[in-house]
Design an enzyme around this catalytic site. Structure first.
Site, PDB file in Angstrom:
ATOM      1  N   ASP A  12     -24.087  59.149  28.584  1.00  0.00           N
ATOM      2  CA  ASP A  12     -23.442  58.258  29.331  1.00  0.00           C
ATOM      3  C   ASP A  12     -22.516  59.282  30.025  1.00  0.00           C
ATOM      4  OD1 ASP A  12     -21.945  56.372  30.511  1.00  0.00           O
ATOM      5  OD2 ASP A  12     -20.349  56.237  29.022  1.00  0.00           O
ATOM      6  N   GLU A  72     -27.552  56.969  32.134  1.00  0.00           N
ATOM      7  CA  GLU A  72     -27.177  55.875  32.857  1.00  0.00           C
ATOM      8  C   GLU A  72     -26.991  56.168  34.378  1.00  0.00           C
ATOM      9  OE1 GLU A  72     -24.371  52.350  31.685  1.00  0.00           O
ATOM     10  OE2 GLU A  72     -23.069  53.952  32.323  1.00  0.00           O
ATOM     11  N   ASP A 144     -17.663  55.676  25.082  1.00  0.00           N
ATOM     12  CA  ASP A 144     -18.585  56.522  25.677  1.00  0.00           C
ATOM     13  C   ASP A 144     -19.645  56.755  24.587  1.00  0.00           C
ATOM     14  OD1 ASP A 144     -17.042  57.260  27.947  1.00  0.00           O
ATOM     15  OD2 ASP A 144     -15.696  58.035  26.609  1.00  0.00           O
TER      16      ASP A 144
END
Length: 175
Positions: A12, A72, A144
């Site tokens: 992420d 992502e 996160d």
């Protein structure tokens, strides 16, 4: 585990904090391996912050030896400067596994949420609750890390799709 074991790192990306999560998947079951985050010092120049992200992720990849990476995709927000900096951090998150030769998949935030929670607009607490359910041994300290684990889970669920198989075949043919 029943099938071929694949170790996946979910990433992420973020400039202040880049979350990472490692899971093993045999196509049926998931096992939590580790999670954490890489930080950069807000006082440093951008180039050194990006280096910190790259070196931190490279170290994690060297330690846990994943076979595949999932990252992502960046969403665009109203602040163009912040979006550009996030894009640069994401570049480091893509480069670290690429340097190690890992297969890399990218997923939209909505697909990650839908894959884990069942709804594309799930809240952070819903994602964290489902991570706890799907990976009961998972211990994460930040959103996160939970998001990175969700990205890894999304990849475990989608890595055998026809589109993913075609992309892998093209990548193998290019080697």
């Amino acid at each position: 585990m029943t099938g071929r074991l694949i170790r996946i790192i979910g990433i992420d990306p973020g400039l202040r904090r880049t979350g990472w999560g490692v899971v093993d998947s045999d196509g049926v079951r998931l096992v939590y391996i580790a999670s954490g985050h890489v930080t950069s010092d807000a006082e440093d120049d951008l180039a050194y912050r990006l280096r910190a992200i790259f070196e931190g992720l490279s170290s994690v990849i060297a330690s846990f030896k994943p076979h595949e990476a999932a990252i992502e995709e960046t969403f665009v927000n109203d602040n163009a400067r912040a979006t550009l900096k996030l894009g640069q951090a994401r570049g480091m998150a893509l480069l670290a596994p690429a340097v190690k030769g890992l297969a890399i998949a990218e997923y939209t935030p909505n697909l990650v949420k839908k894959s884990v929670v069942g709804a594309g607009h799930a809240e952070k607490r819903q994602i964290q609750a489902m991570i706890g359910f799907l990976l009961p041994k998972a211990r994460f300290e930040s959103a996160d890390e939970a998001d990175a684990l969700a990205i890894a889970i999304c990849h475990a669920n989608h890595r055998t799709s026809p589109a993913a198989r075609a992309a892998r075949a093209l990548r193998e043919a290019a080697k």
